[in-house]
Motif scaffolding. Sequence first.
Motif, PDB file in Angstrom:
ATOM      1  N   GLU A 231       0.702  -1.109   0.032  1.00 20.64           N
ATOM      2  CA  GLU A 231      -0.095   0.096  -0.097  1.00 20.64           C
ATOM      3  C   GLU A 231       0.940   1.216   0.181  1.00 20.64           C
ATOM      4  OE1 GLU A 231      -3.570  -1.629   2.851  1.00 20.64           O
ATOM      5  OE2 GLU A 231      -1.910  -1.031   3.698  1.00 20.64           O
ATOM      6  N   GLY A 232       0.414   2.201  -0.639  1.00 19.63           N
ATOM      7  CA  GLY A 232       1.067   3.495  -0.446  1.00 19.63           C
ATOM      8  C   GLY A 232       0.752   4.299  -2.006  1.00 19.63           C
ATOM      9  N   ALA A 233       1.245   5.572  -1.850  1.00 18.48           N
ATOM     10  CA  ALA A 233       1.017   6.584  -3.036  1.00 18.48           C
ATOM     11  C   ALA A 233       2.129   5.899  -4.115  1.00 18.48           C
ATOM     12  CB  ALA A 233       1.308   8.088  -2.476  1.00 18.48           C
ATOM     13  N   ASP A 234       2.957   5.593  -3.868  1.00 22.07           N
ATOM     14  CA  ASP A 234       3.961   5.115  -5.027  1.00 22.07           C
ATOM     15  C   ASP A 234       4.009   3.483  -4.891  1.00 22.07           C
ATOM     16  OD1 ASP A 234       5.781   4.387  -6.915  1.00 22.07           O
ATOM     17  OD2 ASP A 234       6.932   6.280  -6.407  1.00 22.07           O
ATOM     18  N   LEU A 235       2.974   2.865  -5.544  1.00 24.77           N
ATOM     19  CA  LEU A 235       3.134   1.208  -5.391  1.00 24.77           C
ATOM     20  C   LEU A 235       4.152   0.686  -6.053  1.00 24.77           C
ATOM     21  CD1 LEU A 235      -0.737   0.469  -6.079  1.00 24.77           C
ATOM     22  CD2 LEU A 235       0.573   0.091  -3.956  1.00 24.77           C
ATOM     23  N   THR A 236       4.851   1.312  -7.053  1.00 24.18           N
ATOM     24  CA  THR A 236       6.226   0.758  -7.912  1.00 24.18           C
ATOM     25  C   THR A 236       7.449   0.933  -6.621  1.00 24.18           C
ATOM     26  OG1 THR A 236       5.437   1.288  -9.896  1.00 24.18           O
ATOM     27  CG2 THR A 236       7.802   1.102  -9.521  1.00 24.18           C
ATOM     28  N   ALA A 237       7.224   1.956  -5.994  1.00 18.82           N
ATOM     29  CA  ALA A 237       8.455   2.311  -4.870  1.00 18.82           C
ATOM     30  C   ALA A 237       8.268   1.107  -3.610  1.00 18.82           C
ATOM     31  CB  ALA A 237       8.334   3.451  -4.236  1.00 18.82           C
ATOM     32  N   VAL A 238       6.872   1.119  -3.255  1.00 26.78           N
ATOM     33  CA  VAL A 238       6.815   0.235  -2.125  1.00 26.78           C
ATOM     34  C   VAL A 238       7.062  -1.225  -2.432  1.00 26.78           C
ATOM     35  CG1 VAL A 238       5.006  -0.764  -0.684  1.00 26.78           C
ATOM     36  CG2 VAL A 238       4.881   1.733  -1.054  1.00 26.78           C
ATOM     37  N   THR A 239       6.708  -1.667  -3.861  1.00 29.46           N
ATOM     38  CA  THR A 239       7.117  -3.020  -4.104  1.00 29.46           C
ATOM     39  C   THR A 239       8.632  -3.302  -4.403  1.00 29.46           C
ATOM     40  OG1 THR A 239       4.776  -2.900  -5.558  1.00 29.46           O
ATOM     41  CG2 THR A 239       6.455  -4.769  -5.880  1.00 29.46           C
TER      42      THR A 239
END
Length: 249
Positions: A231-239
């Motif tokens: 979860e988060g505003a930037d799913l790519t960064a979180v992933t």
Amino acid sequence: MKRKIIVVTAAYGSNQVAAMGGQLATLPLIADAGADGVEIRRELLSPEERRHLSSLAFAIEAHELQACYSAPEPLCMEDGTLNPSLPALLEEATTLKSLWLKVSLGHYQQPGALETLRRWLADSGMALVVENDQTECGKLAPMRRFQADCEALRLPVTLTFDAGNWLWVGDSPEEAARHLASAVSYIHVKAAAPHGDSFRAVAPDHADERWLALLDMLPADAPRGIEFPLEGADLTAVTRHYVNLLREE
């Protein structure tokens, strides 16, 4: 050789996946995050999408990812017989060009049906992995019995070890790892935190170190699947953060 990291599309939540336009829409961010593969969840596919699995397979390959296929189906029905849907599910996994089909154990009773399963697997050419789920069927005792029967019969079936699900059924993840590690070919990584009278899945770096220590008890070369909430505003960064974390640990 680097450890393979698989992102389970359900980690984004069914509502988020639907809002994005389906599991196809998760592929760019999973690829951009540096993952090696994607676990496609059958329950998140519409009937129309199931009819076009070859197109989804093409898209997965185009993003240089490997596919895994998970179906919310038991291996065995309540009377102990094999699930009659398995041949069709194996065929779907083949169309998706999946590394394996993943199902839960279900009501496994005795090894009599396993020779039929051997034939179905040989006919399909698809690998099968069986996961401990959050039901009584996924407890350690039936999983051990099934694994022992597969080993005795030299049946080419391995296990998915869901690190968190053991708590849902009241078993010790560490004890499960001690007994089942030799048969594990895929790991669903998630920690579990108390939530009311049950648990909720959480990221391993938001829990105590028990969960990362548990990984050391399991095969180092087994692909690791991210199945905790992303979860988060930037799913790519979180992933990407969790892809890197699980590849290094």
